[in-house]
Design a protein around this motif. Structure first.
Motif, PDB file in Angstrom:
ATOM      1  N   ASN A   1       0.855  -1.361   0.027  1.00 12.70           N
ATOM      2  CA  ASN A   1       0.041   0.013   0.020  1.00 12.70           C
ATOM      3  C   ASN A   1       0.829   1.454  -0.154  1.00 12.70           C
ATOM      4  O   ASN A   1       0.340   2.164   0.505  1.00 12.70           O
TER       5      ASN A   1
ATOM      6  N   SER B   1       1.435   3.480  -1.725  1.00 11.85           N
ATOM      7  CA  SER B   1       1.013   4.569  -3.144  1.00 11.85           C
ATOM      8  C   SER B   1       0.440   5.308  -2.208  1.00 11.85           C
ATOM      9  O   SER B   1       0.090   6.522  -2.587  1.00 11.85           O
TER      10      SER B   1
ATOM     11  N   VAL C   1      -9.055   4.199  -5.122  1.00 13.41           N
ATOM     12  CA  VAL C   1      -7.782   3.803  -4.957  1.00 13.41           C
ATOM     13  C   VAL C   1      -7.900   2.253  -5.332  1.00 13.41           C
ATOM     14  O   VAL C   1      -8.671   1.436  -4.832  1.00 13.41           O
TER      15      VAL C   1
ATOM     16  N   VAL D   1      -5.404  -4.338  -6.504  1.00 18.06           N
ATOM     17  CA  VAL D   1      -5.550  -5.298  -7.710  1.00 18.06           C
ATOM     18  C   VAL D   1      -4.768  -6.322  -7.268  1.00 18.06           C
ATOM     19  O   VAL D   1      -4.128  -5.821  -6.346  1.00 18.06           O
TER      20      VAL D   1
ATOM     21  N   ILE E   1      -2.515  -4.834  -4.306  1.00 19.86           N
ATOM     22  CA  ILE E   1      -1.627  -3.922  -5.000  1.00 19.86           C
ATOM     23  C   ILE E   1      -2.393  -3.027  -5.055  1.00 19.86           C
ATOM     24  O   ILE E   1      -3.191  -2.463  -5.834  1.00 19.86           O
ATOM     25  N   THR E   2      -1.948  -1.160  -3.716  1.00 18.75           N
ATOM     26  CA  THR E   2      -2.757  -0.384  -4.229  1.00 18.75           C
ATOM     27  C   THR E   2      -2.527   0.228  -5.113  1.00 18.75           C
ATOM     28  O   THR E   2      -1.007   0.457  -5.096  1.00 18.75           O
ATOM     29  N   LYS E   3      -3.327   1.076  -6.294  1.00 15.44           N
ATOM     30  CA  LYS E   3      -2.324   1.709  -7.524  1.00 15.44           C
ATOM     31  C   LYS E   3      -2.624   3.108  -7.276  1.00 15.44           C
ATOM     32  O   LYS E   3      -3.117   3.857  -5.751  1.00 15.44           O
ATOM     33  N   GLU E   4      -1.936   3.803  -7.847  1.00 13.84           N
ATOM     34  CA  GLU E   4      -2.485   6.255  -7.380  1.00 13.84           C
ATOM     35  C   GLU E   4      -3.631   6.059  -7.614  1.00 13.84           C
ATOM     36  O   GLU E   4      -4.611   5.967  -7.729  1.00 13.84           O
TER      37      GLU E   4
ATOM     38  N   ILE F   1      -7.187  -0.331 -14.775  1.00 10.40           N
ATOM     39  CA  ILE F   1      -6.392  -0.968 -13.905  1.00 10.40           C
ATOM     40  C   ILE F   1      -6.979  -1.829 -12.843  1.00 10.40           C
ATOM     41  O   ILE F   1      -6.004  -2.596 -12.626  1.00 10.40           O
TER      42      ILE F   1
ATOM     43  N   GLU G   1      -5.499  -6.106 -14.413  1.00  9.62           N
ATOM     44  CA  GLU G   1      -3.942  -6.158 -13.915  1.00  9.62           C
ATOM     45  C   GLU G   1      -4.453  -7.222 -13.025  1.00  9.62           C
ATOM     46  O   GLU G   1      -3.762  -8.570 -12.834  1.00  9.62           O
ATOM     47  N   SER G   2      -5.473  -7.412 -12.400  1.00  8.64           N
ATOM     48  CA  SER G   2      -5.813  -8.649 -11.441  1.00  8.64           C
ATOM     49  C   SER G   2      -5.545  -9.867 -11.843  1.00  8.64           C
ATOM     50  O   SER G   2      -6.626  -9.981 -12.957  1.00  8.64           O
TER      51      SER G   2
END
Length: 195
Positions: free
Chosen positions: A25, A27, A137, A140, A167-170, A190, A193-194
């Motif tokens: 996390n 991001s 947020v 993924v 994964i936390t993205k921007e 986004i 992508e999972s």
């Protein structure tokens, strides 16, 4: 239903020990205000095992029987629920989430739930972000080895001893309603992508 929820909780906790579970996390590590987490329904199974317990969080759940059961399970992991769905009283759900964000809670939403279509973002999450000025947020889920079950969302079940990483993205801010279509495509891309 309480017994069923407890058994699912025990199974998840045991199964989780057979996998290497990680949360990245970074991001949002320095962003302390409430956020709106978005993740596809297909990755929800292990999310209660990999959330940041320092961040007050409530998960949007449908008042349908499945949602009630899920709420009982995640409560055993320390997660709270905000009730509502895109199918049942969406305005009431939106108002509840706005109030929770004002109270300091982040919100977790599966924007293709509760019944699909899979990987298709419903616009309610964009409305919530626009009205509260809180960022979305995307989260993924990455799995080193997994199967998909024959459900509407083709839910991912990690195989034993696999690596599971969330994964936390921007953060993505929605500053006007004119951005809804553009931001929906961005978030879908986004989240896709999972896997």
């Amino acid at each position: 239903m309480k017994l069923k929820a407890y058994l699912i909780y025990l199974l998840l906790k045991f199964y989780g020990k057979l996998c290497k579970i990680e949360l990245d996390n970074s991001s949002i590590k320095n962003y302390t205000k409430p956020v709106i987490f978005a993740f596809w329904h297909e990755v929800i199974l292990f999310t209660p095992l990999a959330y940041d317990r320092k961040r007050p969080l409530k998960i949007l759940q449908s008042t349908h029987r499945d949602g009630v059961l899920a709420s009982m399970v995640i409560s055993k992991f320390g997660l709270q629920t905000v009730w509502g769905s895109s199918n049942r009283e969406p305005i009431k759900a939106l108002k509840s989430m706005i109030n929770e964000i004002k109270s300091g809670y982040s919100i977790g939403i599966t924007p293709d739930g509760p019944k699909g279509p899979p990987r298709k973002l419903k616009k309610g999450i964009l409305e919530l972000a626009y009205l509260t000025k809180s960022p979305i947020v995307p989260v993924v889920g990455k799995f080193s080895n997994y199967i998909r079950i024959n459900s509407w969302d083709r839910m991912i079940i990690p195989k034993p001893f696999s690596k599971v990483k969330f994964i936390t993205k921007e953060p993505i801010f929605v500053r006007s309603k004119k951005e809804f279509d553009e931001k929906a495509k961005l978030i879908e891309g986004i989240l896709n992508e999972s896997g």
